[in-house]
Design a protein around this motif. Sequence first.
Motif, PDB file in Angstrom:
ATOM      1  N   ALA A   1      13.664  -9.453  -8.732  1.00 56.90           N
ATOM      2  CA  ALA A   1      12.858 -10.495  -9.380  1.00 56.90           C
ATOM      3  C   ALA A   1      12.427 -11.515  -8.332  1.00 56.90           C
ATOM      4  CB  ALA A   1      13.671 -11.188 -10.476  1.00 56.90           C
ATOM      5  N   GLY A   2      11.131 -11.612  -8.103  1.00 57.67           N
ATOM      6  CA  GLY A   2      10.607 -12.623  -7.193  1.00 57.67           C
ATOM      7  C   GLY A   2      10.437 -12.138  -5.771  1.00 57.67           C
ATOM      8  N   GLN A   3      11.382 -11.327  -5.288  1.00 54.64           N
ATOM      9  CA  GLN A   3      11.329 -10.798  -3.922  1.00 54.64           C
ATOM     10  C   GLN A   3      11.766  -9.343  -3.931  1.00 54.64           C
ATOM     11  OE1 GLN A   3      13.822 -13.128  -1.277  1.00 54.64           O
ATOM     12  NE2 GLN A   3      12.024 -13.730  -0.148  1.00 54.64           N
ATOM     13  N   ILE A   4      11.008  -8.501  -3.276  1.00 53.80           N
ATOM     14  CA  ILE A   4      11.387  -7.092  -3.124  1.00 53.80           C
ATOM     15  C   ILE A   4      11.043  -6.658  -1.691  1.00 53.80           C
ATOM     16  CG2 ILE A   4      11.161  -6.400  -5.542  1.00 53.80           C
ATOM     17  CD1 ILE A   4       8.319  -5.426  -4.888  1.00 53.80           C
ATOM     18  N   TYR A   5      11.510  -5.482  -1.300  1.00 54.39           N
ATOM     19  CA  TYR A   5      11.142  -4.973   0.022  1.00 54.39           C
ATOM     20  C   TYR A   5       9.693  -4.485  -0.005  1.00 54.39           C
ATOM     21  CZ  TYR A   5      15.965  -5.607   1.277  1.00 54.39           C
ATOM     22  OH  TYR A   5      17.182  -6.184   1.542  1.00 54.39           O
ATOM     23  N   ASP A   6       9.074  -4.562   1.176  1.00 47.85           N
ATOM     24  CA  ASP A   6       7.608  -4.443   1.225  1.00 47.85           C
ATOM     25  C   ASP A   6       7.051  -3.030   1.275  1.00 47.85           C
ATOM     26  OD1 ASP A   6       8.175  -3.647   3.786  1.00 47.85           O
ATOM     27  OD2 ASP A   6       6.800  -5.057   4.762  1.00 47.85           O
ATOM     28  N   GLY A   7       7.909  -2.026   1.157  1.00 46.88           N
ATOM     29  CA  GLY A   7       7.416  -0.652   1.116  1.00 46.88           C
ATOM     30  C   GLY A   7       7.379   0.038   2.464  1.00 46.88           C
ATOM     31  N   THR A   8       7.818  -0.650   3.512  1.00 49.76           N
ATOM     32  CA  THR A   8       7.795  -0.046   4.856  1.00 49.76           C
ATOM     33  C   THR A   8       9.166   0.498   5.265  1.00 49.76           C
ATOM     34  OG1 THR A   8       8.335  -2.138   5.958  1.00 49.76           O
ATOM     35  CG2 THR A   8       5.992  -1.660   5.581  1.00 49.76           C
ATOM     36  N   PHE A   9      10.187   0.267   4.447  1.00 51.84           N
ATOM     37  CA  PHE A   9      11.564   0.677   4.752  1.00 51.84           C
ATOM     38  C   PHE A   9      12.058   0.053   6.065  1.00 51.84           C
ATOM     39  CE2 PHE A   9       9.943   3.782   1.784  1.00 51.84           C
ATOM     40  CZ  PHE A   9      10.975   3.859   0.867  1.00 51.84           C
ATOM     41  N   ARG A  10      11.612  -1.175   6.317  1.00 50.94           N
ATOM     42  CA  ARG A  10      12.074  -1.889   7.515  1.00 50.94           C
ATOM     43  C   ARG A  10      12.853  -3.150   7.140  1.00 50.94           C
ATOM     44  NH1 ARG A  10       6.525  -2.162  10.699  1.00 50.94           N
ATOM     45  NH2 ARG A  10       6.093   0.040  10.942  1.00 50.94           N
ATOM     46  N   HIS A  11      13.326  -3.197   5.914  1.00 54.81           N
ATOM     47  CA  HIS A  11      14.108  -4.352   5.425  1.00 54.81           C
ATOM     48  C   HIS A  11      13.301  -5.643   5.466  1.00 54.81           C
ATOM     49  CE1 HIS A  11      17.688  -1.917   5.093  1.00 54.81           C
ATOM     50  NE2 HIS A  11      17.430  -1.440   6.290  1.00 54.81           N
ATOM     51  N   ILE A  12      11.996  -5.540   5.217  1.00 52.19           N
ATOM     52  CA  ILE A  12      11.138  -6.728   5.200  1.00 52.19           C
ATOM     53  C   ILE A  12      10.870  -7.111   3.741  1.00 52.19           C
ATOM     54  CG2 ILE A  12       8.897  -7.688   5.842  1.00 52.19           C
ATOM     55  CD1 ILE A  12       8.859  -5.565   8.121  1.00 52.19           C
ATOM     56  N   LEU A  13      11.206  -8.357   3.409  1.00 56.15           N
ATOM     57  CA  LEU A  13      11.004  -8.821   2.030  1.00 56.15           C
ATOM     58  C   LEU A  13       9.602  -9.381   1.837  1.00 56.15           C
ATOM     59  CD1 LEU A  13      14.443 -10.591   1.499  1.00 56.15           C
ATOM     60  CD2 LEU A  13      13.619  -8.578   0.254  1.00 56.15           C
ATOM     61  N   THR A  14       9.109  -9.234   0.620  1.00 55.15           N
ATOM     62  CA  THR A  14       7.812  -9.791   0.267  1.00 55.15           C
ATOM     63  C   THR A  14       7.892 -10.307  -1.169  1.00 55.15           C
ATOM     64  OG1 THR A  14       5.435  -9.302   0.226  1.00 55.15           O
ATOM     65  CG2 THR A  14       6.885  -7.594  -0.613  1.00 55.15           C
ATOM     66  N   ALA A  15       6.937 -11.136  -1.556  1.00 59.01           N
ATOM     67  CA  ALA A  15       6.938 -11.637  -2.936  1.00 59.01           C
ATOM     68  C   ALA A  15       6.604 -10.510  -3.900  1.00 59.01           C
ATOM     69  CB  ALA A  15       5.914 -12.762  -3.070  1.00 59.01           C
ATOM     70  N   GLY A  16       7.305 -10.455  -5.014  1.00 57.10           N
ATOM     71  CA  GLY A  16       7.011  -9.424  -6.008  1.00 57.10           C
ATOM     72  C   GLY A  16       8.221  -9.116  -6.863  1.00 57.10           C
ATOM     73  N   ASP A  17       7.970  -8.355  -7.925  1.00 54.08           N
ATOM     74  CA  ASP A  17       9.038  -7.947  -8.838  1.00 54.08           C
ATOM     75  C   ASP A  17       9.239  -6.438  -8.763  1.00 54.08           C
ATOM     76  OD1 ASP A  17       9.472 -10.477  -9.866  1.00 54.08           O
ATOM     77  OD2 ASP A  17       8.121 -10.179 -11.568  1.00 54.08           O
ATOM     78  N   GLY A  18      10.438  -5.985  -9.080  1.00 58.05           N
ATOM     79  CA  GLY A  18      10.657  -4.569  -9.307  1.00 58.05           C
ATOM     80  C   GLY A  18       9.958  -4.143 -10.598  1.00 58.05           C
ATOM     81  N   VAL A  19       9.873  -2.846 -10.802  1.00 59.24           N
ATOM     82  CA  VAL A  19       9.113  -2.310 -11.934  1.00 59.24           C
ATOM     83  C   VAL A  19       9.690  -2.783 -13.275  1.00 59.24           C
ATOM     84  CG1 VAL A  19       8.368  -0.172 -13.061  1.00 59.24           C
ATOM     85  CG2 VAL A  19       8.472  -0.292 -10.563  1.00 59.24           C
ATOM     86  N   THR A  20      10.995  -2.755 -13.403  1.00 61.03           N
ATOM     87  CA  THR A  20      11.624  -3.178 -14.670  1.00 61.03           C
ATOM     88  C   THR A  20      11.501  -4.686 -14.859  1.00 61.03           C
ATOM     89  OG1 THR A  20      13.160  -1.326 -14.692  1.00 61.03           O
ATOM     90  CG2 THR A  20      13.827  -3.295 -15.915  1.00 61.03           C
TER      91      THR A  20
END
Length: 144
Positions: free
Chosen positions: A104-123
Amino acid sequence: MTGPVLVSACLLGRCCRYDGTGKALPELIRLGERRRLVPVCPECLGGLPTPRPPAERQGERVVNQEGDDVTEAYCRGAEQALRIAREQGCTVAVLKERSPSCGAGQIYDGTFRHILTAGDGVTAELLRKNGITVVGESQIHTLL
Ligand code: SF4
């Protein structure tokens, strides 16, 4: 505030995380003394095995580290979590942060490099869209 609370099952110690672990959150146990907790694991509800390869959101898709598109399972799990929340009368959810499902609020950015970005998980996103208040585990004190 009263009423049942939807919670990420791994926060109650259920070993359902991608790596087969889970860790009970003492504050959540405390919350459970006053409110009924409804544990769900959306990734398990979506039909994914445990353990499973880690996955990250890439826009509207969810892809695991092996390059498989697992969006369908994540969406199915989110729908199941929403169904359970409605059936059980949950208006608030305490979810595991940074997960591609529960984050909720922060998720990993899709690069599998442990970089966080703003966003929610699907649920988390689906629950919010349907009027359920989503609280990350670090904010659980707001409910205590
Ligand atoms: Fe925990 Fe949610 Fe991941 Fe299941 S989907 S292991 S409940 S963070």
